[in-house]
Write an enzyme that holds these catalytic residues in place. Structure first.
Site, PDB file in Angstrom:
ATOM      1  N   ARG A 243     -16.188 -14.913  42.402  1.00  0.00           N
ATOM      2  CA  ARG A 243     -15.440 -13.638  43.190  1.00  0.00           C
ATOM      3  C   ARG A 243     -16.493 -13.407  44.371  1.00  0.00           C
ATOM      4  O   ARG A 243     -17.605 -13.527  44.172  1.00  0.00           O
ATOM      5  CB  ARG A 243     -15.330 -12.497  42.130  1.00  0.00           C
ATOM      6  CG  ARG A 243     -14.388 -12.724  41.170  1.00  0.00           C
ATOM      7  CD  ARG A 243     -12.913 -12.219  41.733  1.00  0.00           C
ATOM      8  NE  ARG A 243     -11.908 -12.329  40.819  1.00  0.00           N
ATOM      9  CZ  ARG A 243     -11.032 -13.398  40.553  1.00  0.00           C
ATOM     10  NH1 ARG A 243     -11.581 -14.613  41.227  1.00  0.00           N
ATOM     11  NH2 ARG A 243     -10.228 -13.438  39.452  1.00  0.00           N
ATOM     12  N   HIS A 291      -9.403 -19.211  48.875  1.00  0.00           N
ATOM     13  CA  HIS A 291      -9.069 -18.763  47.594  1.00  0.00           C
ATOM     14  C   HIS A 291      -8.165 -19.535  46.701  1.00  0.00           C
ATOM     15  O   HIS A 291      -7.086 -19.141  46.353  1.00  0.00           O
ATOM     16  CB  HIS A 291      -8.750 -17.636  47.270  1.00  0.00           C
ATOM     17  CG  HIS A 291      -9.214 -16.609  45.998  1.00  0.00           C
ATOM     18  ND1 HIS A 291      -9.506 -15.683  45.594  1.00  0.00           N
ATOM     19  CD2 HIS A 291      -9.032 -17.390  44.729  1.00  0.00           C
ATOM     20  CE1 HIS A 291      -9.587 -15.435  44.410  1.00  0.00           C
ATOM     21  NE2 HIS A 291      -9.346 -16.594  43.826  1.00  0.00           N
TER      22      HIS A 291
END
Ligand SMILES: NC(=O)c1ccc[n+]([C@@H]2O[C@H](COP(=O)([O-])OP(=O)(O)OC[C@H]3O[C@@H](n4cnc5c(N)ncnc54)[C@H](OP(=O)(O)O)[C@@H]3O)[C@@H](O)[C@H]2O)c1
Length: 328
Positions: A243, A291
């Site tokens: 993350r 991502h």
């Protein structure tokens, strides 16, 4: 066991709500849930006449007050493996079960992606492909000290993603050190698992390449910082797939400038999409991806969510429930 009294099978499909501040979830999931319409009905908040009828949410980065209108919500299902944005939501009812997506194929995708980056950095593929693009046949040697056996790889996290990554990297001959919080019951060939409060730092200290697949929790926020980089062997590589909030961006800049970190692959960012003017777009030592390290299909999510919701309403704990106190 029967569904709880408030929603008997004759009551029709189980009512659910899409909750996201950042994504228009029906665009991703409406088609996948359509064949399951007899079992669940998912709508946006403004489409729901009776919020008390809502028993579950399909959520991703919900607004702070998103859960507030739904007094009978039993389960909040993440659309992904990570649940950090759900468990941090202030309006999440204390009694609600939180679930994640658990998809072995997603772990295989993650493993392939991580291996690709390990090979990319280990074989200096960025420089080789730049030569090739310039029409230059430069044989860049592969010194013996770069034998995989001499390049320990660290993996932060040894859950669904980390275990698959560690297994795949070890299969290429790299010694792998993985960090977990508790002591796992089984390990993988070629993988040494370190556990406990200091495991992350111990793994980093050994890692010529460090792959992060930790969940985002209060303990792991900012874990990729100057202190951790200083512990790594000089010239190490960071592969950041967890993350964005794990990484202290300014500390990476300093470590790159000093040569302590030689290069990085980064898939997740504090701000997504990465803003167009961000300095990292022009940093040749950072390989950016948007991502996409691993994902699962909307159809898989839909099928697992329906099973999860039915399990919860039957009074049982679903296999994909997370620990709200651990945060993953
Ligand atoms: N970039 C992408 O496309 C993408 C895709 C999927 C997932 N992800 C990220 O990857 C994360 C991990 O996914 P997962 O499915 O592997 O999660 P998981 O199955 O819950 O595994 C989490 C692992 O992290 C360990 N851990 C947690 N806190 C720790 C700490 N403070 N120190 C050391 N180890 C710690 C856990 O140890 P214990 O089990 O011993 O507690 C466990 O081994 C997700 O939360 C998500 O953020 C990213």
């Amino acid at each position: 066991m029967a569904r709880d009294a408030e929603q008997s099978p004759s009551a029709g499909p189980i009512e659910g709500v899409y909750l996201s501040e950042t994504l228009h979830l029906p665009a991703f999931f409406q088609a996948a849930f359509a064949p399951l319409a007899a079992r669940v009905r998912l709508r946006l908040p403004h489409e729901i006449e009776d919020p008390a009828s809502v028993r579950f949410a399909l959520a991703w980065q919900p607004a702070a007050d998103a859960f507030r209108p739904y007094p009978n919500l039993k389960v909040a299902c993440s659309i992904a493996a990570g649940v950090d944005s759900l468990v941090a939501c202030p309006s999440l009812p204390p009694q609600a079960i939180v679930t994640r997506v658990r998809d072995d194929n997603q772990a295989h995708l993650m493993a392939g992606f991580a291996v690709w980056h390990v090979v990319w950095h280990h074989r200096n593929m960025g420089a080789i492909l730049a030569d090739v693009a310039a029409g230059q046949w430069n044989w860049r040697g592969h010194p013996l000290h770069l034998a995989p056996a001499n390049c320990p790889v660290g993996v932060l996290g040894f859950g669904l993603m980390g275990r698959a990554v560690a297994r795949a990297v070890a299969a290429l001959g790299f010694p792998v050190f993985a960090a977990s919080r508790g002591r796992p019951e089984t390990t993988e060939p070629g993988v040494t698992v370190l556990s406990g409060a200091d495991a992350i730092r111990q793994v980093a200290a050994r890692a010529t390449m460090l792959i992060n697949v930790l969940p985002l929790t209060s303990e792991t926020r900012n874990v990729l910082d100057a202190d951790l980089f200083a512990r790594m062997p000089r010239g190490a590589v960071l592969i950041q797939l967890g993350r964005g909030d794990h990484l202290v961006e300014a500390d990476l800049d300093v470590a790159l400038a000093s040569g302590q970190i030689a290069a990085a692959s980064i898939d997740v960012f504090r701000q997504e999409p990465l803003p167009p003017g961000h300095r990292w777009w022009r940093e040749p030592r950072i390989l950016i991806t948007p991502h996409l390290a691993s994902d699962t299909s909307p159809e898989f999510v839909a099928a697992q969510v329906v099973e999860t919701v039915e399990t919860v309403l039957a009074g049982r704990m679903p296999f994909n429930a997370v620990s709200r106190s651990n945060g993953y």
